[in-house]
Enzyme design. Structure first.
Site, PDB file in Angstrom:
ATOM      1  N   SER A 275       0.864  -1.172   0.000  1.00 35.41           N
ATOM      2  CA  SER A 275       0.000   0.000   0.000  1.00 35.41           C
ATOM      3  C   SER A 275       0.913   1.239   0.000  1.00 35.41           C
ATOM      4  O   SER A 275       1.826   1.335  -0.809  1.00 35.41           O
ATOM      5  CB  SER A 275      -0.938  -0.033   1.212  1.00 35.41           C
ATOM      6  OG  SER A 275      -1.795   1.079   1.210  1.00 35.41           O
TER       7      SER A 275
ATOM      8  N   TYR B 275      -5.130   8.215  -6.376  1.00 30.97           N
ATOM      9  CA  TYR B 275      -4.122   7.227  -5.957  1.00 30.97           C
ATOM     10  C   TYR B 275      -4.361   6.826  -4.509  1.00 30.97           C
ATOM     11  O   TYR B 275      -4.362   5.635  -4.165  1.00 30.97           O
ATOM     12  CB  TYR B 275      -2.729   7.836  -6.125  1.00 30.97           C
ATOM     13  CG  TYR B 275      -1.602   7.007  -5.536  1.00 30.97           C
ATOM     14  CD1 TYR B 275      -1.069   5.923  -6.233  1.00 30.97           C
ATOM     15  CD2 TYR B 275      -1.071   7.319  -4.287  1.00 30.97           C
ATOM     16  CE1 TYR B 275      -0.038   5.165  -5.700  1.00 30.97           C
ATOM     17  CE2 TYR B 275      -0.037   6.569  -3.744  1.00 30.97           C
ATOM     18  CZ  TYR B 275       0.472   5.495  -4.454  1.00 30.97           C
ATOM     19  OH  TYR B 275       1.491   4.745  -3.910  1.00 30.97           O
TER      20      TYR B 275
ATOM     21  N   LYS C  16      -5.267   3.327  -2.403  1.00 30.93           N
ATOM     22  CA  LYS C  16      -4.412   2.813  -1.333  1.00 30.93           C
ATOM     23  C   LYS C  16      -5.164   2.726  -0.008  1.00 30.93           C
ATOM     24  O   LYS C  16      -4.923   1.804   0.778  1.00 30.93           O
ATOM     25  CB  LYS C  16      -3.157   3.677  -1.198  1.00 30.93           C
ATOM     26  CG  LYS C  16      -2.214   3.593  -2.389  1.00 30.93           C
ATOM     27  CD  LYS C  16      -1.747   2.163  -2.633  1.00 30.93           C
ATOM     28  CE  LYS C  16      -0.694   2.084  -3.737  1.00 30.93           C
ATOM     29  NZ  LYS C  16      -0.251   0.688  -3.966  1.00 30.93           N
TER      30      LYS C  16
END
Length: 292
Positions: free
Chosen positions: A134, A148, A152
């Site tokens: 992650s 993004y 994550k």
């Protein structure tokens, strides 16, 4: 005992560092990449302990075939590492639909699908380790990388829930959450949304990455060795933050969240229904859930 690893995104960055570290440790690796010719030098050096596997992790049918091929070749998968991914920078409203989809498909959906493909084999052998790469961006938000970080955050949350589900099966799951490392994340692997002039903070971040002056603190080879060692630990963490930069950022965010929680605590508590509150907290399920 020699372990078999399945590592996505093995041809560059942290994935390559990890593949080399695993092979140097004496274990075997099914190393996936979209272009497996980038693994030719490793195949020549390590021979039959390396199985190059062509894989685009967003081809979910191919994911299951690649996992099955690995088990047919090596007989098992002991360690899964979901590492494949890429970064993207821009204002949330500026991303194209394709950019949003590709981020979620590669950085989140693929992680879930590869994990789901491997779990039946680990369940049958009653053992396994899963490392989900992650980011510290999966624990805190930062302007300019909202999509993004949405992916994550999803990976970190998926990991936390999954770890509870599979622990009784002998499977351990860890979300590895690095800060900035000296890979090509902010270089060739970074993509950008179209620019909207009004977002000065976001645009300055994009300009910083594009300017090539970003020098990360983290060493990917050291991170790779930590991950190798982690698979032998008898009680690995569910979340493992890597890098002094990430530790500092997380500490600051924890302080801010604690302060916000206390400031708004009366409002939070004011929404409880007066009936059955005691029954809720006294139920065996709630006790086990709150005290897990």
């Amino acid at each position: 005992m020699q372990k078999v690893w399945f590592i996505t995104g093995s041809s560059r960055g942290l994935g390559r560092s990890l593949t080399v570290a695993v092979l140097e440790s004496g274990d075997k690796v099914a190393a996936t990449a979209r272009n497996i010719s980038q693994l030719d030098d490793l195949a020549a050096k390590y021979g039959d302990r390396l199985l190059p596997v062509q894989l685009d992790v967003t081809d979910y049918a191919r994911v299951h075939d690649a996992v099955a091929e690995t088990v047919a070749h090596f007989g098992k998968i002991d360690v899964l590492v979901n590492n494949a991914g890429f970064g993207i920078t821009g204002a949330a409203e500026a991303y194209t639909d394709e950019q949003v989809r590709s981020q979620l498909e590669t950085n989140l959906y693929a992680v879930i699908e590869v994990t789901r493909a491997v779990l039946p084999y680990m369940r049958k052998q009653k053992s396994g380790r899963i490392l989900q790469v992650s980011s510290i961006g999966g624990r805190m938000g930062t302007a300019g990388v909202s999509i993004y970080q949405a992916a994550k955050f999803g990976v970190s949350g998926f990991t936390e829930s999954l770890a509870q589900e599979v622990k009784e099966l002998g499977i351990w799951v860890t979300s590895v959450e690095p800060g900035g490392f000296r890979t090509d994340w902010a270089g060739d692997s970074m993509t950008y949304a179209p620019t909207i002039e009004e977002y000065s903070l976001v645009n300055s971040r994009a300009d910083f990455f594009k300017g090539g002056t970003f020098v990360a603190v983290g060493d990917p080879d050291k991170a790779a060795q930590v991950m190798v060692n982690l698979t032998a630990h008898p009680n690995p963490p569910v979340h493992l933050v890597l890098g002094s930069e990430a530790i500092k950022m997380l500490g600051n965010m924890d302080d801010l969240r604690a302060k916000e929680k206390e400031e708004w605590l009366p409002v939070s508590l004011s929404t409880d229904h007066v009936d059955n509150a005691g029954d809720f907290f006294n139920s065996e399920f709630t006790k086990s859930y709150l005290n897990r």
